[in-house]
Design a protein around this motif. Structure first.
Motif, PDB file in Angstrom:
ATOM      1  N   THR A  94      -6.924   9.156  -6.369  1.00 40.40           N
ATOM      2  CA  THR A  94      -6.265   7.914  -6.010  1.00 40.40           C
ATOM      3  C   THR A  94      -6.673   6.802  -6.966  1.00 40.40           C
ATOM      4  N   THR A  95      -5.974   5.682  -6.857  1.00 37.71           N
ATOM      5  CA  THR A  95      -6.318   4.524  -7.687  1.00 37.71           C
ATOM      6  C   THR A  95      -7.753   4.089  -7.437  1.00 37.71           C
ATOM      7  N   GLU A  96      -8.170   4.087  -6.190  1.00 40.29           N
ATOM      8  CA  GLU A  96      -9.536   3.695  -5.855  1.00 40.29           C
ATOM      9  C   GLU A  96     -10.555   4.647  -6.471  1.00 40.29           C
ATOM     10  N   GLN A  97     -10.283   5.947  -6.445  1.00 41.40           N
ATOM     11  CA  GLN A  97     -11.204   6.916  -7.025  1.00 41.40           C
ATOM     12  C   GLN A  97     -11.290   6.766  -8.541  1.00 41.40           C
ATOM     13  N   ILE A  98     -10.176   6.484  -9.182  1.00 42.10           N
ATOM     14  CA  ILE A  98     -10.174   6.308 -10.634  1.00 42.10           C
ATOM     15  C   ILE A  98     -11.019   5.100 -11.020  1.00 42.10           C
ATOM     16  N   VAL A  99     -10.797   3.988 -10.321  1.00 41.40           N
ATOM     17  CA  VAL A  99     -11.540   2.764 -10.626  1.00 41.40           C
ATOM     18  C   VAL A  99     -13.020   2.940 -10.309  1.00 41.40           C
ATOM     19  N   THR A 100     -13.323   3.588  -9.194  1.00 39.91           N
ATOM     20  CA  THR A 100     -14.721   3.816  -8.817  1.00 39.91           C
ATOM     21  C   THR A 100     -15.449   4.646  -9.857  1.00 39.91           C
ATOM     22  N   SER A 101     -14.758   5.611 -10.456  1.00 38.45           N
ATOM     23  CA  SER A 101     -15.377   6.486 -11.443  1.00 38.45           C
ATOM     24  C   SER A 101     -15.828   5.700 -12.672  1.00 38.45           C
ATOM     25  N   VAL A 102     -14.966   4.839 -13.209  1.00 40.22           N
ATOM     26  CA  VAL A 102     -15.355   4.086 -14.414  1.00 40.22           C
ATOM     27  C   VAL A 102     -16.414   3.038 -14.075  1.00 40.22           C
TER      28      VAL A 102
END
Length: 205
Positions: free
Chosen positions: A26-34
Motif C-alpha cells: 500500500t501507499t502507507e507501506q511504501i512510504v514507511t519503508s523509505v
C-alpha cells in the motif's frame, strides 16, 4: 505427486493448492519503508549518504499516492515500489553492515570505496525516480491543457454559451441603477398608478 508419477505421467491423487499471490504494498507501506531506511542511515552514515537517501525518500513520498496514474502493471510503478521496498533498503543496509573505516577508506572495486559505490547507486536511484515523477507531471499537464481546450470549444465565443458582457445582464437580473418591470428601485415606492388624493388638511380658523 511423487517423482515416479512426475516422470511417467501418473495421475495426481491430490489437487495441488493454488499459489498465493501477495498483495501489492500500500501507499502507507511504501512510504514507511523509505522512512525506515532514512532513520537507519541518520547518525550512522556520512552526510553524503543521508542527503541522497533523503532525496529518494522525498520523491517516493511524492510519487506513492500517484502510482495509480501509471496504470496497473506499469514498469515505472514497479520501479518506484521496488526502489522503496528493495533497492534502497538493500543498498543502504549492505553499507551499514560494514565497519566504517573499511567502508569509507578501503578500495573495493575499480578504484572506489564502498562509500563511493553506495553514493553512485543512490544517485542512480534518485535520477530514475526524478524521471518517472517528471513523466507523470507532464502527463497531468497535457491532460490539463486538453481539458482547457475542450472548455474553450464548448463554452467559448463560438460555443453554445455566451457570457454577458459589459452593460448586459442575465435574464431575471437587473443592472445597478435599473429596475425590472413592476419593481421599484431602493428608496422608491412600487411602480404603478399615482397615489389617491386624500382629504385636504384643515386650516386654522
Amino acid at each position: 505427486m511423487g517423482w515416479w508419477q512426475r516422470v511417467f505421467g501418473g495421475r495426481r491423487t491430490e489437487e495441488e493448492p493454488p499459489l498465493a499471490v501477495p498483495a501489492p504494498p500500500t501507499t502507507e507501506q511504501i512510504v514507511t519503508s523509505v522512512d525506515a531506511v532514512l532513520a537507519r542511515a541518520s547518525g550512522k552514515a556520512p552526510a553524503a549518504v543521508t542527503a541522497r537517501v533523503q532525496r529518494v525518500a522525498e520523491t517516493v513520498h511524492e510519487m506513492a499516492p500517484r502510482l495509480d496514474r501509471l496504470g496497473a502493471g506499469s514498469q515505472q510503478a514497479h520501479t518506484v515500489v521496488a526502489t522503496a521496498t528493495s533497492y534502497l533498503p538493500e543498498a543502504v543496509d549492505a553499507y551499514l553492515r560494514l565497519p566504517r573505516d573499511f567502508a569509507d577508506r578501503r578500495v573495493v572495486d575499480r578504484g572506489k570505496t564502498s562509500l563511493l559505490i553506495l553514493c553512485d547507486q543512490l544517485d542512480l536511484l534518485g535520477a530514475t525516480l526524478d524521471k518517472i515523477s517528471d513523466a507523470v507531471s507532464r502527463a497531468d499537464a497535457v491532460a490539463l491543457v486538453a481539458h482547457g481546450r475542450f472548455l474553450e470549444e464548448k463554452f467559448g465565443t463560438s460555443g453554445g454559451l455566451t457570457l454577458p458582457g459589459a452593460g448586459q445582464s442575465l435574464p431575471g437580473q437587473a443592472l445597478p441603477g435599473q429596475a425590472l418591470p413592476g419593481q421599484a428601485l431602493p428608496g422608491q415606492g412600487t411602480a404603478g398608478p399615482g397615489p389617491t388624493p386624500g382629504p385636504a388638511p384643515l386650516e386654522a380658523p
